[in-house]
Structure formats: C-alpha cells, structure tokens
Write a protein that holds these residues in place. Structure first.
Motif, PDB file in Angstrom:
ATOM      1  N   PHE A   1       0.806  -1.220   0.000  1.00  0.00           N
ATOM      2  CA  PHE A   1       0.000   0.000   0.000  1.00  0.00           C
ATOM      3  C   PHE A   1       0.843   1.277   0.000  1.00  0.00           C
ATOM      4  N   ARG A   2       2.148   1.140   0.059  1.00  0.00           N
ATOM      5  CA  ARG A   2       3.004   2.316   0.207  1.00  0.00           C
ATOM      6  C   ARG A   2       3.048   3.119  -1.085  1.00  0.00           C
ATOM      7  N   GLN A   3       2.917   4.448  -0.931  1.00  0.00           N
ATOM      8  CA  GLN A   3       3.009   5.367  -2.068  1.00  0.00           C
ATOM      9  C   GLN A   3       4.224   6.271  -1.855  1.00  0.00           C
ATOM     10  N   ASP A   4       5.232   6.132  -2.719  1.00  0.00           N
ATOM     11  CA  ASP A   4       6.462   6.910  -2.591  1.00  0.00           C
ATOM     12  C   ASP A   4       6.625   7.960  -3.681  1.00  0.00           C
ATOM     13  N   ASP A   5       5.718   7.996  -4.639  1.00  0.00           N
ATOM     14  CA  ASP A   5       5.852   8.922  -5.761  1.00  0.00           C
ATOM     15  C   ASP A   5       5.531  10.341  -5.296  1.00  0.00           C
ATOM     16  N   LEU A   6       6.545  11.213  -5.311  1.00  0.00           N
ATOM     17  CA  LEU A   6       6.376  12.549  -4.758  1.00  0.00           C
ATOM     18  C   LEU A   6       5.290  13.357  -5.466  1.00  0.00           C
ATOM     19  N   PRO A   7       5.210  13.372  -6.808  1.00  0.00           N
ATOM     20  CA  PRO A   7       4.106  14.102  -7.449  1.00  0.00           C
ATOM     21  C   PRO A   7       2.729  13.604  -7.022  1.00  0.00           C
TER      22      PRO A   7
ATOM     23  N   LEU B   1       0.605  24.182  -0.029  1.00  0.00           N
ATOM     24  CA  LEU B   1       1.862  23.475  -0.239  1.00  0.00           C
ATOM     25  C   LEU B   1       2.700  24.222  -1.259  1.00  0.00           C
ATOM     26  N   GLU B   2       3.940  24.505  -0.890  1.00  0.00           N
ATOM     27  CA  GLU B   2       4.936  25.001  -1.844  1.00  0.00           C
ATOM     28  C   GLU B   2       5.850  23.830  -2.172  1.00  0.00           C
ATOM     29  N   PRO B   3       5.622  23.123  -3.292  1.00  0.00           N
ATOM     30  CA  PRO B   3       6.368  21.891  -3.568  1.00  0.00           C
ATOM     31  C   PRO B   3       7.846  22.096  -3.816  1.00  0.00           C
ATOM     32  N   GLY B   4       8.248  23.279  -4.262  1.00  0.00           N
ATOM     33  CA  GLY B   4       9.652  23.500  -4.601  1.00  0.00           C
ATOM     34  C   GLY B   4      10.533  23.915  -3.447  1.00  0.00           C
ATOM     35  N   GLU B   5       9.966  24.040  -2.268  1.00  0.00           N
ATOM     36  CA  GLU B   5      10.745  24.475  -1.104  1.00  0.00           C
ATOM     37  C   GLU B   5      11.179  23.267  -0.293  1.00  0.00           C
ATOM     38  N   GLY B   6      12.477  22.961  -0.293  1.00  0.00           N
ATOM     39  CA  GLY B   6      12.999  21.825   0.445  1.00  0.00           C
ATOM     40  C   GLY B   6      12.814  20.519  -0.314  1.00  0.00           C
ATOM     41  N   GLU B   7      13.231  19.428   0.318  1.00  0.00           N
ATOM     42  CA  GLU B   7      13.196  18.114  -0.343  1.00  0.00           C
ATOM     43  C   GLU B   7      11.777  17.666  -0.643  1.00  0.00           C
ATOM     44  N   PHE B   8      10.858  17.891   0.299  1.00  0.00           N
ATOM     45  CA  PHE B   8       9.483  17.406   0.155  1.00  0.00           C
ATOM     46  C   PHE B   8       8.456  18.527   0.043  1.00  0.00           C
TER      47      PHE B   8
ATOM     48  N   ILE C   1      -2.086  16.083  -1.419  1.00  0.00           N
ATOM     49  CA  ILE C   1      -2.082  17.216  -0.494  1.00  0.00           C
ATOM     50  C   ILE C   1      -2.876  18.376  -1.079  1.00  0.00           C
ATOM     51  N   HIS C   2      -2.649  18.661  -2.357  1.00  0.00           N
ATOM     52  CA  HIS C   2      -3.394  19.741  -3.023  1.00  0.00           C
ATOM     53  C   HIS C   2      -4.891  19.449  -3.047  1.00  0.00           C
ATOM     54  N   ALA C   3      -5.238  18.179  -3.218  1.00  0.00           N
ATOM     55  CA  ALA C   3      -6.650  17.810  -3.339  1.00  0.00           C
ATOM     56  C   ALA C   3      -7.382  17.814  -2.001  1.00  0.00           C
ATOM     57  N   SER C   4      -6.646  17.710  -0.915  1.00  0.00           N
ATOM     58  CA  SER C   4      -7.272  17.660   0.410  1.00  0.00           C
ATOM     59  C   SER C   4      -7.630  19.072   0.861  1.00  0.00           C
ATOM     60  N   GLY C   5      -8.899  19.322   1.042  1.00  0.00           N
ATOM     61  CA  GLY C   5      -9.317  20.670   1.420  1.00  0.00           C
ATOM     62  C   GLY C   5      -8.931  21.050   2.835  1.00  0.00           C
TER      63      GLY C   5
ATOM     64  N   ARG D   1       9.796  17.392   6.692  1.00  0.00           N
ATOM     65  CA  ARG D   1      11.013  16.624   6.937  1.00  0.00           C
ATOM     66  C   ARG D   1      10.851  15.166   6.515  1.00  0.00           C
ATOM     67  N   ARG D   2       9.629  14.670   6.596  1.00  0.00           N
ATOM     68  CA  ARG D   2       9.331  13.269   6.277  1.00  0.00           C
ATOM     69  C   ARG D   2       7.927  13.213   5.696  1.00  0.00           C
ATOM     70  N   LEU D   3       7.747  12.373   4.667  1.00  0.00           N
ATOM     71  CA  LEU D   3       6.468  12.326   3.966  1.00  0.00           C
ATOM     72  C   LEU D   3       6.137  10.874   3.648  1.00  0.00           C
ATOM     73  N   GLU D   4       4.921  10.442   4.006  1.00  0.00           N
ATOM     74  CA  GLU D   4       4.496   9.069   3.744  1.00  0.00           C
ATOM     75  C   GLU D   4       3.103   9.070   3.131  1.00  0.00           C
ATOM     76  N   GLY D   5       2.892   8.151   2.211  1.00  0.00           N
ATOM     77  CA  GLY D   5       1.576   7.993   1.620  1.00  0.00           C
ATOM     78  C   GLY D   5       1.114   6.559   1.688  1.00  0.00           C
ATOM     79  N   LYS D   6      -0.190   6.378   1.893  1.00  0.00           N
ATOM     80  CA  LYS D   6      -0.780   5.039   1.909  1.00  0.00           C
ATOM     81  C   LYS D   6      -1.991   5.036   0.992  1.00  0.00           C
ATOM     82  N   TRP D   7      -1.901   4.233  -0.063  1.00  0.00           N
ATOM     83  CA  TRP D   7      -2.990   4.049  -1.009  1.00  0.00           C
ATOM     84  C   TRP D   7      -3.506   2.620  -0.793  1.00  0.00           C
ATOM     85  N   LYS D   8      -4.441   2.429   0.115  1.00  0.00           N
ATOM     86  CA  LYS D   8      -4.964   1.087   0.406  1.00  0.00           C
ATOM     87  C   LYS D   8      -6.122   0.831  -0.549  1.00  0.00           C
TER      88      LYS D   8
END
Length: 210
Positions: free
Chosen positions: A7-13, A44-51, A19-23, A167-174
């Motif tokens: 279920f892990r989602q690692d694709d940053l886009p 979200l400012e996607p270009g600021e920092g690693e994540f 995140i953009h879709a979540s109101g 600093r850390r970002l995790e996604g779960k697509w169950k």
C-alpha cells in the motif's frame, strides 16, 4: 502510519497531488498543553525543500500554535477518498467464502517543525493566497481586496501563521492491492456503481493490474 509495502506510495508528485486535493488537513502535535489537533486548510509550496513546505494559520486564541513555536514536532494528516469494502464484491467469496470486510482509503502524513510568524504583510500574503486557491473556480471569486483594509487588518491581528518544511512524507494508497486481480476488479466495480461520489472517486483510483 502502519503501511504494508503493498500500500506504500512513494511517488512525490502523487503525494503532492493528494495534499493539493485535500481541502482540510489535521495538524497534530504534543507539547506543554498535551496532545493537540487542529483542522486547518493549508498551502503546499512543492519546490521548497526536499518534500515541500506547508503554510497555514491558527486563530491566535488557539493555543496550539504556542507548542509549535516552542519547537514541538507536528504531524499533518491529509485524508483522501475512503470507502467500506463489501465482501460480496470479491469473486473469492463464491469460491471459498474466506473473505471479510475491510476499508480502503488514501492518506498522506507529513512531519516537520514549524516556523511561527505574525508579521502583518506576511500574514496578508498567506491569506490572499489561501483565498485565491479556494475561490478560483467560482464565477465571481472573492478577493481580500474586496473587504475594507482596516477590517482585514483587524482579522490579521487575530491569527498566527506558520511555515512547516516537510522533513518526512508518507503515503498510503490502500486499494485492495493485496487481493487477486479478480477481487480488485470486483471491488472497483462495486465502488464505481455506488451513489456515493466519494466511493466512485476511490474506484477511479484503483488499477486492477497493480
């Protein structure tokens, strides 16, 4: 977040898109006031920092911001579509009956430490950008400049802003990836036939070949 590999989602886009879709996000932290949770719209400012970096504001009367100002780590939760999964949608039910209900969902968790700010011009820019984001699809979008400046100034004094570099970002697509292809198709078709738009949205996210 408990997240089996299937279920892990690692694709940053994809994570940023959710995140953009979540109101509305849930900002949580633990500090001098104990465990705190606030429901806030964020940018979200996607270009600021690693994540990327998250921006938002608290009501000044909400003491939660004081814990962040003191350096407490924050966990921010973004929830996507979710739905109950009926066991009858699995072809496996007819084959052997060894099926049980479950819940499918999409979620993103972000961790970081926030910089808190209350400079009027910086707050004004944040409020302007938040308003533009949520007004952009309206036929007659409201703008901060529509309100008297002295009124806006009084509103700005009642809030406290923050910037939270992720600093850390995790996604779960169950999405039933742990089931057979036939069972995944059954779940997708069951959700797609629902009268609930959120369940249809979740069906559109499912790929039986995953």
């Amino acid at each position: 977040m408990y997240c089996p590999a299937a279920f892990r989602q690692d694709d940053l886009p994809s994570l940023h898109a959710q995140i953009h879709a979540s109101g509305l996000a849930i900002v949580t932290s633990s500090g001098a006031q104990g465990l705190q949770a606030s429901h806030l719209p964020l940018l979200l400012e996607p270009g600021e920092g690693e994540f990327g970096t998250l921006y938002g504001h608290f009501a000044r009367a909400n003491g939660h911001w004081r814990d962040l100002a003191a350096g407490a780590e924050a966990l921010v939760v973004f929830s996507g579509a979710d739905a109950y999964v009926h066991p009858g949608w699995y072809p496996a039910k007819a084959e052997h009956g060894k099926v049980v209900p479950t819940w499918n969902y999409i979620a993103v968790h972000a961790w970081g430490q926030a910089e808190v700010f209350d400079e009027p011009e910086r707050l004004l820019e944040l409020v302007r950008r938040l308003s533009e984001r949520h007004e952009q699809r309206r036929p007659q979008p409201w703008a901060v400049s529509d309100a008297p400046r002295d009124y806006i100034d009084s509103m700005l004094r009642a809030i406290v802003g923050f910037a939270l570099p992720i600093r850390r970002l995790e996604g779960k697509w169950k999405l039933s990836q742990n089931r057979s292809a036939a069972d995944r198709v059954g779940v997708r078709n069951g959700l797609a036939a629902s009268a609930n738009p959120q369940e249809r949205e979740l069906a559109a996210q499912m790929n039986p070949t995953d």
